[in-house]
Design an enzyme around this catalytic site. Sequence first.
Site, short mmCIF file in Angstrom:
data_model
loop_
_atom_site.label_atom_id
_atom_site.label_comp_id
_atom_site.label_asym_id
_atom_site.label_seq_id
_atom_site.Cartn_x
_atom_site.Cartn_y
_atom_site.Cartn_z
N TYR A 141 0.82 -1.21 0.00
CA TYR A 141 0.00 0.00 0.00
C TYR A 141 0.84 1.25 0.00
CZ TYR A 141 0.20 -0.80 5.14
OH TYR A 141 0.58 -1.06 6.42
N ASP A 178 -4.82 -4.88 17.80
CA ASP A 178 -6.07 -5.07 17.05
C ASP A 178 -7.14 -5.72 17.92
OD1 ASP A 178 -4.73 -3.94 14.94
OD2 ASP A 178 -4.27 -5.85 13.98
#
Length: 191
Positions: A141, A178
């Site tokens: 990305y 997370d």
Amino acid sequence: MEQSKTRLTAIMNIIDTAIPDVKILEPRVFADARGSFFESWNRKTLAAAGLDLDFVQDNHSRSVKNVLRGLHYQIQHAQGKLVRAIVGEVFDVAVDLRRHSPTFGRWVGVTLSAGNKRMLWIPPGFAHGFVVRSEVAEFLYKTTDYWHAEHERTLLWNDPALAIEWGVVEAPVLAAKDAAGVLLKDAEVYH
């Protein structure tokens, strides 16, 4: 995922999603007996199609099956991201965290794979995450701003208010940050 209008450029299709600012980029692939070639990024061509983007950082991650990364965002120095899988397959998700957006709190999910060569444009103001569906996946990305650890936040991947359909059968493999993500109702969001 709901998709609508597709715009054609010389190098790729730009496909609208259910959240208008999030776009699927589908490159034109030239293939023959030798292999294939495609242009994954051309600033001039995409700017002419309405995506005038300036990237400052490239990231590359490798993950095994059932790893779920995200949902990450930065409360300052918000990052736009152009993401793609170059090995394997992921289900990629963008959640709108722009408080005054008509799509605030909604998500878009897209399968990205080495096979389909699709990319997803996620503008600043969104949380981002993905889950690996293949044995291994390599994920690239480009970002429009640098990573700033002090501004990074994590939205809880399985927040019932978001009801993201990750398509996971068993509990995903998560990093500690997370697993400790916050619910949308408690999250710092963009104004």
